[in-house]
Write a protein that holds these residues in place. Structure first.
Motif, PDB file in Angstrom:
ATOM      1  N   LEU A   1      52.992 119.564  95.682  1.00 24.36           N
ATOM      2  CA  LEU A   1      52.317 120.820  95.339  1.00 24.36           C
ATOM      3  C   LEU A   1      50.877 120.560  94.926  1.00 24.36           C
ATOM      4  O   LEU A   1      50.535 119.468  94.447  1.00 24.36           O
ATOM      5  CB  LEU A   1      53.016 121.539  94.176  1.00 24.36           C
ATOM      6  CG  LEU A   1      54.459 121.949  94.392  1.00 24.36           C
ATOM      7  CD1 LEU A   1      55.379 120.942  93.715  1.00 24.36           C
ATOM      8  CD2 LEU A   1      54.717 123.351  93.823  1.00 24.36           C
ATOM      9  N   ALA A   2      50.063 121.584  95.078  1.00 22.72           N
ATOM     10  CA  ALA A   2      48.676 121.554  94.604  1.00 22.72           C
ATOM     11  C   ALA A   2      48.467 122.737  93.670  1.00 22.72           C
ATOM     12  O   ALA A   2      49.040 123.816  93.862  1.00 22.72           O
ATOM     13  CB  ALA A   2      47.705 121.645  95.780  1.00 22.72           C
ATOM     14  N   GLY A   3      47.637 122.541  92.670  1.00 23.00           N
ATOM     15  CA  GLY A   3      47.265 123.631  91.784  1.00 23.00           C
ATOM     16  C   GLY A   3      46.112 124.425  92.383  1.00 23.00           C
ATOM     17  O   GLY A   3      45.154 123.837  92.890  1.00 23.00           O
ATOM     18  N   VAL A   4      46.217 125.744  92.337  1.00 23.00           N
ATOM     19  CA  VAL A   4      45.142 126.616  92.801  1.00 23.00           C
ATOM     20  C   VAL A   4      44.959 127.744  91.795  1.00 23.00           C
ATOM     21  O   VAL A   4      45.866 128.067  91.022  1.00 23.00           O
ATOM     22  CB  VAL A   4      45.429 127.216  94.201  1.00 23.00           C
ATOM     23  CG1 VAL A   4      45.564 126.124  95.254  1.00 23.00           C
ATOM     24  CG2 VAL A   4      46.672 128.109  94.188  1.00 23.00           C
TER      25      VAL A   4
ATOM     26  N   ASN B   1      51.239 131.899 102.399  1.00 22.32           N
ATOM     27  CA  ASN B   1      52.587 131.468 102.780  1.00 22.32           C
ATOM     28  C   ASN B   1      52.611 130.879 104.182  1.00 22.32           C
ATOM     29  O   ASN B   1      53.321 129.895 104.448  1.00 22.32           O
ATOM     30  CB  ASN B   1      53.569 132.634 102.674  1.00 22.32           C
ATOM     31  CG  ASN B   1      53.948 132.936 101.233  1.00 22.32           C
ATOM     32  OD1 ASN B   1      53.818 132.083 100.354  1.00 22.32           O
ATOM     33  ND2 ASN B   1      54.410 134.147 100.985  1.00 22.32           N
ATOM     34  N   GLN B   2      51.852 131.472 105.113  1.00 17.67           N
ATOM     35  CA  GLN B   2      51.784 130.927 106.470  1.00 17.67           C
ATOM     36  C   GLN B   2      51.151 129.535 106.469  1.00 17.67           C
ATOM     37  O   GLN B   2      51.609 128.635 107.175  1.00 17.67           O
ATOM     38  CB  GLN B   2      50.991 131.866 107.374  1.00 17.67           C
ATOM     39  CG  GLN B   2      51.720 133.142 107.738  1.00 17.67           C
ATOM     40  CD  GLN B   2      50.820 134.133 108.467  1.00 17.67           C
ATOM     41  OE1 GLN B   2      49.584 134.066 108.360  1.00 17.67           O
ATOM     42  NE2 GLN B   2      51.418 135.063 109.189  1.00 17.67           N
ATOM     43  N   ALA B   3      50.098 129.376 105.670  1.00 15.84           N
ATOM     44  CA  ALA B   3      49.432 128.075 105.593  1.00 15.84           C
ATOM     45  C   ALA B   3      50.390 127.016 105.046  1.00 15.84           C
ATOM     46  O   ALA B   3      50.470 125.899 105.573  1.00 15.84           O
ATOM     47  CB  ALA B   3      48.190 128.179 104.716  1.00 15.84           C
ATOM     48  N   LEU B   4      51.139 127.374 103.997  1.00 12.31           N
ATOM     49  CA  LEU B   4      52.072 126.420 103.401  1.00 12.31           C
ATOM     50  C   LEU B   4      53.228 126.105 104.348  1.00 12.31           C
ATOM     51  O   LEU B   4      53.666 124.951 104.444  1.00 12.31           O
ATOM     52  CB  LEU B   4      52.604 126.973 102.076  1.00 12.31           C
ATOM     53  CG  LEU B   4      51.566 127.111 100.961  1.00 12.31           C
ATOM     54  CD1 LEU B   4      52.173 127.832  99.762  1.00 12.31           C
ATOM     55  CD2 LEU B   4      51.020 125.754 100.548  1.00 12.31           C
ATOM     56  N   SER B   5      53.705 127.125 105.058  1.00  8.35           N
ATOM     57  CA  SER B   5      54.788 126.890 106.021  1.00  8.35           C
ATOM     58  C   SER B   5      54.319 125.974 107.144  1.00  8.35           C
ATOM     59  O   SER B   5      55.050 125.072 107.577  1.00  8.35           O
ATOM     60  CB  SER B   5      55.275 128.227 106.602  1.00  8.35           C
ATOM     61  OG  SER B   5      55.866 129.024 105.604  1.00  8.35           O
ATOM     62  N   GLY B   6      53.084 126.204 107.607  1.00  2.58           N
ATOM     63  CA  GLY B   6      52.543 125.357 108.667  1.00  2.58           C
ATOM     64  C   GLY B   6      52.379 123.921 108.223  1.00  2.58           C
ATOM     65  O   GLY B   6      52.726 122.983 108.959  1.00  2.58           O
TER      66      GLY B   6
END
Length: 271
Positions: free
Chosen positions: A140-143, A221-226
């Motif tokens: 995970l990354a913090g944002v 969510n799309q970016a994380l899924s990709g």
């Protein structure tokens, strides 16, 4: 005790990316990590926050160079007494992180942050680590949402990733929770190696995600899924509710901002 119960080992990336770092040059110190903020070296402030956090255990510095370490008596003492471990830095942040990760047991969760995170607090660290533990992710990354950061610091320019569902600023907090998560550091190495060659980065990240991003159609969510599919890991983020978590000292202007913020903190502190 399994990995979900163990304290996070922490890697602090403390070497300069460039030999002629503008912040270090302005502060007249040998490396940026030793830049004084409110009278105390940034790297010591980060180490203080990590020591005060409940979720963290072993603290490991990747850099700065040994000659820089020896220029700060307190830092040198922390390392010589074993309170902080030190590893010689590699050529880039990603290769330094990758090298230290390989030296740690597989069942230890790892937090990675940077020595220029001068506003880091134990509260931020614990918030991130607890959320990471409960996420079910490998890495995970913090944002922080850009609107939160912009409202708190309207005159500060932060790097923003603009997605369909909002803008996000990085917080220099990364969690590696599983043995498989160590693969993410290798992926980071590949991306960083090609950071000045956009077409090659596109190839690494995937054309479809980049196209969606350029068209303003890519959601978080799309970016994380990709990324999860690309890396064969479960990738996630922790959305931090602290605007200050997105402030690091990349530029001289950042140094000035952090100085002013810490001066304000000190004035509010009880006597």
């Amino acid at each position: 005790m399994n990995s979900s119960d163990r304290l996070f080992s922490v890697i602090i990336l403390a070497a300069d990316r460039d030999r002629n770092d503008p912040v270090a040059r302005s502060a007249a110190v040998s490396c940026k990590a030793l830049t004084p903020v409110a009278g105390r070296a940034m790297v010591l402030r980060v180490l203080d926050a990590l020591a005060a956090a409940r979720e963290t255990g072993v603290r490991i510095l990747a850099g700065p160079a040994r000659e820089s370490v020896e220029q700060d008596a307190e830092l040198c003492n922390l390392i010589n007494t074993g309170m902080v471990q030190w590893h010689s830095p590699h050529a880039t942040p990603s290769t330094s992180a990758f090298s230290v990760l390989q030296s740690l047991p597989d069942d230890v969760p790892v937090l990675v942050t940077t020595a220029d995170h001068a506003l880091l607090t134990a509260e931020m660290v614990d918030y991130f680590c607890k959320a990471a533990r409960n996420s079910g992710c490998d890495v995970l990354a913090g944002v922080a949402r850009h609107d939160l950061v912009a409202e708190a610091f309207p005159e500060s320019r932060r790097t923003v990733t603009r997605l369909k569902d909002g803008g996000y600023c990085g917080c220099n907090l990364f969690a590696f929770l599983t043995p498989q998560a160590r693969l993410a550091a290798d992926f980071w190495r590949k991306v960083e190696k090609e950071r000045k060659k956009p077409l090659r980065i596109v190839k690494v990240m995937g054309w479809l995600a980049v196209l969606r991003y350029l068209l303003g159609q890519l959601t978080l969510n799309q970016a994380l899924s990709g990324l999860s599919r690309r890396m064969k890991l479960q990738v996630g983020v922790v959305q931090m509710p602290f605007a200050e978590a997105a402030v690091d000292v990349d530029k001289v202007d950042d140094w000035i901002l952090v100085e002013s913020l810490l001066a304000g903190r000190n004035q509010k502190a009880p006597l």
